[in-house]
Write a protein that holds these residues in place. Structure first.
Motif, PDB file in Angstrom:
ATOM      1  N   VAL A   1       0.857  -1.189   0.000  1.00 10.66           N
ATOM      2  CA  VAL A   1       0.000   0.000   0.000  1.00 10.66           C
ATOM      3  C   VAL A   1       0.888   1.231   0.000  1.00 10.66           C
ATOM      4  CG1 VAL A   1      -0.208   0.258   2.526  1.00 10.66           C
ATOM      5  CG2 VAL A   1      -2.073   1.025   1.035  1.00 10.66           C
ATOM      6  N   ASP A   2       0.416   2.290  -0.667  1.00  5.36           N
ATOM      7  CA  ASP A   2       1.167   3.542  -0.647  1.00  5.36           C
ATOM      8  C   ASP A   2       0.204   4.714  -0.638  1.00  5.36           C
ATOM      9  OD1 ASP A   2       3.748   4.931  -0.738  1.00  5.36           O
ATOM     10  OD2 ASP A   2       3.007   5.712  -2.640  1.00  5.36           O
ATOM     11  N   VAL A   3       0.537   5.741   0.137  1.00  5.54           N
ATOM     12  CA  VAL A   3      -0.206   7.006   0.153  1.00  5.54           C
ATOM     13  C   VAL A   3       0.804   8.129  -0.035  1.00  5.54           C
ATOM     14  CG1 VAL A   3      -0.090   7.179   2.690  1.00  5.54           C
ATOM     15  CG2 VAL A   3      -1.779   8.514   1.419  1.00  5.54           C
ATOM     16  N   GLU A   4       0.419   9.135  -0.790  1.00  4.96           N
ATOM     17  CA  GLU A   4       1.270  10.291  -1.020  1.00  4.96           C
ATOM     18  C   GLU A   4       0.424  11.555  -0.994  1.00  4.96           C
ATOM     19  OE1 GLU A   4       4.504  10.116  -1.278  1.00  4.96           O
ATOM     20  OE2 GLU A   4       4.740   7.945  -1.586  1.00  4.96           O
ATOM     21  N   ARG A   5       0.971  12.584  -0.379  1.00  2.54           N
ATOM     22  CA  ARG A   5       0.337  13.896  -0.451  1.00  2.54           C
ATOM     23  C   ARG A   5       0.537  14.450  -1.850  1.00  2.54           C
ATOM     24  NH1 ARG A   5       1.574  19.360   1.110  1.00  2.54           N
ATOM     25  NH2 ARG A   5       3.727  18.762   1.530  1.00  2.54           N
ATOM     26  N   ILE A   6      -0.497  15.041  -2.415  1.00  2.60           N
ATOM     27  CA  ILE A   6      -0.404  15.582  -3.768  1.00  2.60           C
ATOM     28  C   ILE A   6       0.255  16.953  -3.685  1.00  2.60           C
ATOM     29  CG2 ILE A   6      -1.706  16.304  -5.806  1.00  2.60           C
ATOM     30  CD1 ILE A   6      -3.848  14.256  -4.994  1.00  2.60           C
ATOM     31  N   ALA A   7       1.564  16.966  -3.912  1.00  2.00           N
ATOM     32  CA  ALA A   7       2.337  18.204  -3.803  1.00  2.00           C
ATOM     33  C   ALA A   7       3.617  18.035  -4.594  1.00  2.00           C
ATOM     34  CB  ALA A   7       2.661  18.521  -2.340  1.00  2.00           C
ATOM     35  N   LEU A   8       4.197  19.152  -5.027  1.00  2.00           N
ATOM     36  CA  LEU A   8       5.480  19.106  -5.717  1.00  2.00           C
ATOM     37  C   LEU A   8       6.568  18.626  -4.776  1.00  2.00           C
ATOM     38  CD1 LEU A   8       5.491  22.417  -7.789  1.00  2.00           C
ATOM     39  CD2 LEU A   8       5.404  20.095  -8.693  1.00  2.00           C
TER      40      LEU A   8
END
Length: 243
Positions: free
Chosen positions: A120-127
């Motif tokens: 599983v992976d989660v990432e904040r949507i940001a540069l």
């Protein structure tokens, strides 16, 4: 209270806001080695995310197996070198449960299933550092992200990245395999693996799904050998009970 293991073919996904970095009640759930690792974090946010992930993992597994959190023992073995820094697995008590952990920004996610390797992976949507690391994408994916048809390049990139990261966690390879050697479907298409040019390729067919994630985040789940039906659970409520 024991809740029992997930039904085969299903996956429990637990979303949890990152807790305080030194919450005493959660710290008490950790084993000695985990407490040492927790203390090594110089970054308070990293320390908080580690504590949250470990506490949720222990509390969920304890409920599933009907055992105290103190009796859970984990191991991590690198697929490449055999070192103690690979994908974590439950060593004791013996059970067919597998799990995967990820955290980014304010959120932690832990996924649990049985008899299926998952990631599983989660990432904040940001540069990232002001620019997108396009080198992580396959050539066809770079064309999509940089093309005129994409309204939000950051969101498109993060969607690609979470799918790739979930796959590499499921196989246990991590970033020992160049993500650019893996090609997945476009950000506006259902998640699926198209090509795996890295070596070795997974022995079992990978299945991908995008997860419902908090606003401002993207997340994906990968399973090897079978598609999984996902259910969502409140890890924050679980932690509040633990505290």
């Amino acid at each position: 209270m024991a809740t029992g293991l997930p039904v085969e073919g299903t996956c429990q996904v637990w979303w949890t806001p990152v807790a305080l970095p030194d919450e005493p009640a959660l710290h008490a759930l950790l084993a000695a080695g985990e407490r040492r690792r927790h203390a090594e974090f110089g970054d308070p946010h990293g320390r908080a995310a580690y504590l949250t992930a470990r506490a949720v993992t222990r509390l969920v597994l304890a409920g599933m197996l009907g055992t105290p959190t103190s009796e859970l023992d984990f191991a991590a073995v690198c697929r490449q070198c055999g070192g103690p820094h690979g994908k974590p697995v439950l060593r004791s008590p013996s059970a067919p449960v597998t799990f995967s952990v990820s955290h980014s920004g304010r959120w932690c996610v832990v996924a649990f299933t049985v008899r299926t390797e998952i990631g599983v992976d989660v990432e904040r949507i940001a540069l990232r550092g002001g620019t997108l690391p396009l080198r992580a994408l396959a050539p066809t994916e770079r064309v999509v992200v940089t093309g005129p048809g994409v309204r939000d390049r950051t969101t498109a990139f993060v969607r690609y990245w979470t799918r790739k990261e979930a796959l590499l966690k499921a196989t246990g390879d991590g970033l020992s395999i160049d993500p650019a050697t893996i090609t997945v479907t476009g950000p506006d298409q259902p998640a699926a693996l198209l090509r795996w040019d890295g070596a070795p390729a997974p022995a079992d067919p990978p299945h991908l799904t995008d997860l419902a994630a908090p606003t401002g985040y993207a997340a994906a789940l990968a399973g090897l050998g079978r598609p999984l039906v996902v259910s969502y659970h409140d890890g924050g409520a679980l932690l509040r009970k633990g505290i």
